[in-house]
Design a protein around this motif. Structure first.
Motif, PDB file in Angstrom:
ATOM      1  N   LYS A 143      10.304  -5.692  -5.053  1.00 27.30           N
ATOM      2  CA  LYS A 143       9.251  -6.676  -5.317  1.00 27.30           C
ATOM      3  C   LYS A 143       7.920  -5.988  -5.585  1.00 27.30           C
ATOM      4  N   VAL A 144       7.589  -4.985  -4.787  1.00 27.82           N
ATOM      5  CA  VAL A 144       6.327  -4.258  -4.973  1.00 27.82           C
ATOM      6  C   VAL A 144       6.309  -3.597  -6.351  1.00 27.82           C
ATOM      7  N   ARG A 145       7.442  -3.011  -6.742  1.00 28.29           N
ATOM      8  CA  ARG A 145       7.534  -2.397  -8.081  1.00 28.29           C
ATOM      9  C   ARG A 145       7.342  -3.436  -9.172  1.00 28.29           C
ATOM     10  N   SER A 146       7.976  -4.611  -9.014  1.00 33.00           N
ATOM     11  CA  SER A 146       7.885  -5.654 -10.024  1.00 33.00           C
ATOM     12  C   SER A 146       6.463  -6.198 -10.159  1.00 33.00           C
ATOM     13  N   LEU A 147       5.689  -6.078  -9.076  1.00 34.43           N
ATOM     14  CA  LEU A 147       4.312  -6.534  -9.112  1.00 34.43           C
ATOM     15  C   LEU A 147       3.370  -5.439  -9.624  1.00 34.43           C
ATOM     16  N   GLY A 148       3.957  -4.267  -9.908  1.00 32.30           N
ATOM     17  CA  GLY A 148       3.164  -3.155 -10.419  1.00 32.30           C
ATOM     18  C   GLY A 148       2.251  -2.531  -9.383  1.00 32.30           C
ATOM     19  N   ARG A 149       2.688  -2.574  -8.131  1.00 35.01           N
ATOM     20  CA  ARG A 149       1.841  -2.057  -7.046  1.00 35.01           C
ATOM     21  C   ARG A 149       2.430  -0.814  -6.383  1.00 35.01           C
ATOM     22  N   ASP A 150       3.296  -0.105  -7.056  1.00 36.52           N
ATOM     23  CA  ASP A 150       3.902   1.080  -6.435  1.00 36.52           C
ATOM     24  C   ASP A 150       3.158   2.293  -6.769  1.00 36.52           C
ATOM     25  N   LEU A 191       0.813  -1.220   0.000  1.00 35.00           N
ATOM     26  CA  LEU A 191       0.000   0.000   0.000  1.00 35.00           C
ATOM     27  C   LEU A 191       0.846   1.270   0.000  1.00 35.00           C
ATOM     28  N   GLY A 192       2.170   1.117  -0.134  1.00 39.14           N
ATOM     29  CA  GLY A 192       3.055   2.270  -0.275  1.00 39.14           C
ATOM     30  C   GLY A 192       3.511   2.898   1.026  1.00 39.14           C
TER      31      GLY A 192
END
Length: 166
Positions: free
Chosen positions: A159-166, A140-141
């Motif tokens: 990992k969060v960036r790679s999952l496209g959740r940033d 959730l950033g």
């Protein structure tokens, strides 16, 4: 010469938190060798692969000379017995952990009566930290630097960036 006492600290460590690291340091004061056993976590949906979790755990404990990190799948009993461990370390954060951990210790005693389960509590400042909360905050950033070491924080951000959740 007395036999060296090996302890195994099993968990999914998805990710390893400062609370986990604190329990490992405490275990090092009690045992000659501590093996951090990173479980495949077949019953949980992990954010990180087993190899990523093993690598992160190794990075987190690299300054502790008597600690090894190994991944495993299957019964923790088989892992513990194969390593010749005499103790299994479990962390307790709050009374809510106790019921589950007490039942687990009883089951493990039935499966391996020669191995003792030792409960350790982390320092007060880490007792509220859970990997689940850390993952959710990261996705959730939110800031996680108070809950994980810098190397783990960096891996979480990646990992969060790679999952496209940033």
């Amino acid at each position: 010469m007395p036999q060296k006492i090996i302890a195994v600290y099993p968990g999914t460590f998805d990710p390893m938190t400062l609370g986990h690291e604190d329990v490992i340091r405490r275990a090092c004061q009690l045992f000659d060798s501590v093996i951090v056993a990173v479980a495949s976590g077949h019953h949980k949906k992990a954010m990180f692969t087993l190899q990523e979790r093993v690598d992160m755990a190794r990075d987190a404990v690299k300054s502790l000379p008597h600690v090894q990190v190994e991944g495993f799948s299957g019964l923790v009993r088989d892992f513990v017995v194969a390593r010749g461990a005499k103790a299994m370390v479990r962390g307790l954060r709050a009374v809510t952990d106790f019921d589950y951990e007490f039942q687990l210790a009883g089951m493990n005693r039935s499966l391996m009566p020669e191995v003792e389960t030792v409960f350790l509590t982390p320092s007060d400042k880490y007792q509220f930290i859970s990997s689940t909360f850390v993952r959710e905050i990261a996705v959730l950033g939110g800031e996680i630097d108070k809950f994980v070491s810098p190397i783990i924080q960096q891996r979480m951000i990646e990992k969060v960036r790679s999952l496209g959740r940033d």
